[in-house]
Each structure stands twice: as structure tokens, then as C-alpha cells.
Design a protein around this motif. Structure first.
Motif, short mmCIF file in Angstrom:
data_model
loop_
_atom_site.label_atom_id
_atom_site.label_comp_id
_atom_site.label_asym_id
_atom_site.label_seq_id
_atom_site.Cartn_x
_atom_site.Cartn_y
_atom_site.Cartn_z
N HIS A 1 0.96 -1.28 0.19
CA HIS A 1 0.03 -0.15 -0.09
C HIS A 1 0.73 1.25 -0.09
N LEU A 2 1.92 1.24 0.76
CA LEU A 2 2.89 2.46 1.25
C LEU A 2 3.64 2.45 -0.37
N LEU A 3 3.70 1.72 -1.08
CA LEU A 3 4.59 1.73 -2.36
C LEU A 3 3.74 2.25 -3.40
N PHE A 4 2.43 1.93 -3.50
CA PHE A 4 1.63 2.21 -4.37
C PHE A 4 1.39 3.76 -4.29
N ARG A 5 1.14 4.41 -3.08
CA ARG A 5 0.95 5.75 -2.66
C ARG A 5 2.40 6.41 -2.94
N TRP A 6 3.50 5.79 -2.92
CA TRP A 6 4.70 6.51 -3.19
C TRP A 6 4.86 6.65 -4.67
N GLY B 1 0.06 18.45 -4.08
CA GLY B 1 1.22 17.37 -4.73
C GLY B 1 2.59 17.56 -3.83
N ILE B 2 2.43 18.03 -2.60
CA ILE B 2 3.75 18.08 -2.04
C ILE B 2 4.05 16.90 -0.93
N LEU B 3 2.90 16.29 -0.37
CA LEU B 3 2.91 15.24 0.20
C LEU B 3 2.05 13.98 -0.39
N PRO B 4 2.35 12.85 0.05
CA PRO B 4 1.52 11.71 -0.66
C PRO B 4 0.12 11.61 0.03
N ARG B 5 -0.56 10.83 -0.48
CA ARG B 5 -1.88 10.97 -0.32
C ARG B 5 -2.32 9.96 0.96
N VAL B 6 -3.02 10.77 1.63
CA VAL B 6 -3.78 9.81 2.95
C VAL B 6 -5.17 10.03 3.14
N THR B 7 -6.06 9.36 3.88
CA THR B 7 -7.44 9.55 4.12
C THR B 7 -7.39 10.42 5.23
N LEU B 8 -7.69 11.77 5.31
CA LEU B 8 -7.78 12.68 6.21
C LEU B 8 -8.43 14.03 5.88
#
Length: 439
Positions: A273-278, A387-394
Motif C-alpha cells: 500500500h505504501l509503495l503504491f502511494r509513493w 502534490g507536496i505530500l503523499p495521499r492519505v485519508t484525512l
């Protein structure tokens, strides 16, 4: 009682001064400070040859009118309203409401109930804000341990039995309202930690139990909910609290190690999951990375002044929640985005100022922990949208369409206002009182 206070003239003088000061908690400190002045001046007059009784009477006369002194001290210790914080909160809420109205007018899929529900939760939130403003925040401290236990139990129940619309989630239904316990739990858990027994007072076995109970258990529960960002925020809050209340660096490292290791283990289980977000973060224009790409396209199309109120959402996903900032920038422009970013930074600086000016350690911990929570929840979605930080649900507080979380966020601001209200009404530690000016 100090010997000087046994003197009838001195006691009557102090009583008349304190009678004018409504902040009763400050009376003892005021008496101690004024007694110190009287004792010092009395000793000087006695060295000049005056008898003690005459010296005391002369010093009390030199001090000035006790009514005037009391009134000036009352002004110094009266309740304070943090208008700066309140104005910034008002601006946040207005921006959030305008954004909600823009979505409603732009997309026919949304009904008027969207705005009505936003206003309903806004009204309830205002009532909670007012209630917590007038509540003495110190009274909450004794309920910290029960609140922490109840929230942990609710998290367990939500993870085992929670559902929304027949789908297994972390929601618990309270009548017609579904509450996401995982997102709701963060502020109560951290504020409960602030009021519980500090790390510096833990015994050996107490340390082991508290590391497991306060540090590891919440991390495990957040991990079970697959909420990476909430796990991360809780660990950061726990580490800051441990740092500020521990005896030394060795104790801090010992207590922090296990929760931090738990976070690392959880992240290792989410590698794919983390690699996909990266990859999505590094290459937002790829076809399969539509989430970040659509946000980027919308912001680039905004220009300095935006596309205008009520514009259709240009394929921005979750425009009412995580991506409310990209939509607001698309509608109102880059200049508007800069203003919002500055307001958020000023808001966080204001919270820091509240923690810095207060004398109560409990109040300082509350303010610092809320800086952590609001800092992540405001800055990450903004920077994520850019687009400065990766996507999270927040979803960001105050701006997004939220129900119970909006009420909780406004209650938290009410608590901060309560802390600021009493910043001059909390006694200093013995010997630390600020000098008082007397005639």
C-alpha cells in the motif's frame, strides 16, 4: 499563616484587597506577594528605629488604598477572551460553508440536505464551543483515566461490531447518526493522556503496564483499522507527551521504544500500500494514478483568481472531505490558497502562544497535543492537495463536510479558549509569582 498576617491591620488590609479580586484561586498568591512587600518595608523602618507596631501601620499606609490595589489586581486576573483564535476559527468555518455551498450549486447530485446537515452540525458545534469555553478545563483532569478507558473500549467495539449501511466499518450508529470511532477517538485519547499520571511519577511495574496500555494498545487498535495516518499522529502525540513529562532522556527512550516499534511493524505490513502511494506521489500524471493527477490538473487550471463560485468539480475525488482544498483553490484561485495557508499557520502559531503563556502544566500539554492533531489534519490535506505530500485519508477540520468530528473539533477549540480565559487566573508555583506593582 505567616506571623505578619496575624497583625489585625495587615489582615484587614489584605482582606479588603482580595475582596475586589473575583478570581478566588489567586487570593492566596496575592496575599503572599503583598505580605512579602509589607515584611520587607517593615524591616527597613524597624532598622531606622521605629517600633514594630508603628512600622507596620506606616507601611500599610504607604501601600495605598486597598480598594484601588484590589481593583487593579482584578483587572490583571480577570477572564480573557482570545479574539484572535476566535476570528481565525470563524474564517475557517465561513470558508468551509462557502465551499459546501459551491459544491451544492455546482453538482446536481447533492441535495439541499448537504447544506442543512452542515449547518446543523455547525450549530451543535457552536453550543459545545460555548460550553467548553465557560467550563473550567481543570475539572476535566480527574476524568482523564475513565475517558481513556471508555474510548479504548469503543474502539474495540467499533472494530469488532462496527458497520455502516450493512458494510463492516469502524462506525457505530447512534440513532440516525453514524460515528467513525477511529477518527473520533484521536482528540479524546490524547487529551486524556495529558491529564493522566505523568511519566516522571511512574514506578517500575507501572511503567511496563502504562507502556502497554497507553502506548502499545492504541497503536494496535489504530493499526487494525488500517489507518496509517491516525496511527502516526497518535504515536507522535504520545512521544511528545512522554518527552515533556519524563525524568530524563533514558526514561524517554525506554518508554517510547515499544510504541515506535509497533508503528514500524505496522508500516512493514502495509508495504504494498505504501509503495503504491509513493508511486502515485512521484508520478501523478500516469493513467492509473488519477487521484493525484486530477488534483494537480484542477490546481493548475485555477490561475490566481480561480474559476469562480459554483464551478463543477473537475473530476476531483472526495471533494467534500480529503480534497476540499484543491476544490477551493480551483474555484477561488492560487491567491486564495496562499491566504488559507497563511491562516492555518497563524492558527497553529496561536495555539503555540497559548501553550507558552500559560503557567499550568496540564494546560500546556493540552495545547501542545492539539497543535499536533490540528497541525497534521490541516497541513497534510493542504500539502497533499498541492502534490507536496503523499495521499492519505484525512479530511481537514472546519473546512470539510463532517458531522461528529466537526462538533468535536469545535469543542476542542472551546477548550483552548477556556485555557486562555484562565491564563491570568491560575496561581503560580510557590515563589514564582510575578511581581505586583503597589503604590
Amino acid at each position: 499563616m505567616r506571623q505578619m498576617e496575624e497583625n489585625l491591620v495587615v489582615r484587614q488590609f489584605l482582606d479588603r484587597v482580595c475582596k475586589q479580586v473575583r478570581a478566588r484561586a489567586m487570593h492566596q498568591e496575592i496575599r503572599e506577594e503583598l505580605l512579602g512587600h509589607i515584611e520587607e518595608r517593615t524591616e527597613l523602618l524597624m532598622l531606622e528605629g521605629l517600633p514594630e507596631e508603628f512600622a507596620v501601620q506606616e507601611v500599610v499606609k504607604q501601600m495605598g488604598d486597598p480598594g484601588d490595589i484590589g481593583k487593579s489586581l482584578h483587572l490583571a486576573h480577570r477572564p480573557q477572551m482570545d479574539w484572535k483564535l476566535l476570528v481565525m476559527l470563524g474564517l475557517f468555518l465561513i470558508i468551509g460553508l462557502v465551499g459546501m455551498l459551491s459544491v451544492y450549486y455546482a453538482d446536481e447530485r447533492y441535495s439541499v440536505s448537504l447544506v442543512e446537515r452542515k449547518l446543523f452540525y455547525f450549530g451543535i458545534g457552536v453550543l459545545f464551543l460555548i460550553g467548553f469555553y465557560f467550563l473550567d478545563y481543570r475539572k476535566l483532569k480527574k476524568y482523564s483515566a475513565p475517558v481513556f478507558f471508555c474510548i479504548v473500549v469503543l474502539m474495540v467495539v467499533s472494530l469488532v461490531y462496527g458497520q455502516l449501511h450493512d458494510i463492516r466499518t469502524a462506525y457505530i450508529n447512534i440513532g440516525p447518526i453514524g460515528v467513525n470511532i477511529i477518527t473520533f477517538s484521536l482528540i479524546p485519547l490524547l487529551l486524556a493522556l495529558a491529564g493522566m499520571k505523568p511519566v516522571s511519577q511512574w514506578g517500575r511495574w507501572e511503567t511496563v503496564l502504562n507502556i502497554l496500555y497507553r502506548g502499545v494498545l492504541p497503536v494496535v487498535l489504530y493499526s487494525m483499522s488500517s489507518s496509517i495516518i491516525y496511527t502516526y499522529i497518535y504515536v507522535i502525540g504520545f512521544l511528545i507527551l512522554t518527552w515533556r513529562t519524563s525524568k530524563n532522556m533514558k526514561q524517554f527512550a525506554l518508554i517510547s521504544a515499544l510504541p515506535f516499534v509497533g508503528l514500524v511493524i505496522f508500516l512493514c505490513t502495509r508495504t504494498d500500500h505504501l509503495l503504491f502511494r509513493w508511486r502515485e506521489f512521484m508520478n501523478p500524471t500516469a493513467n492509473e494514478m488519477w487521484y493525484m493527477g486530477n488534483n494537480s490538473d484542477a490546481i493548475q487550471a485555477a490561475g490566481w483568481l480561480g474559476q469562480g463560485f459554483g464551478q463543477a468539480t473537475p473530476k476531483i475525488p472526495y471533494v467534500l472531505y480529503d480534497n476540499v482544498f484543491p476544490y477551493l483553490i480551483y474555484c477561488f484561485g492560487w491567491l486564495f490558497g496562499v491566504v488559507v495557508g497563511v491562516l492555518i499557520l497563524l492558527f497553529l502559531v496561536r495555539l503555540w502562544n497559548i501553550s507558552a503563556v500559560h503557567k499550568d502544566p496540564y494546560a500546556k500539554l493540552i495545547a501542545v497535543l492539539l497543535i499536533v492533531v490540528f497541525g497534521f489534519r490541516l497541513l497534510w490535506p493542504l500539502l497533499m492537495g498541492l502534490g507536496i505530500l503523499p495521499r492519505v485519508t484525512l479530511d481537514p477540520p472546519f473546512f470539510s463536510y463532517s458531522g461528529m468530528n466537526q462538533i468535536l473539533d469545535m469543542a476542542a477549540v472551546g477548550l483552548l479558549l477556556s485555557i486562555y480565559r484562565r491564563k491570568n487566573m491560575i496561581p503560580s508555583e510557590v515563589g514564582d509569582a510575578a511581581p505586583m506593582k503597589v503604590a
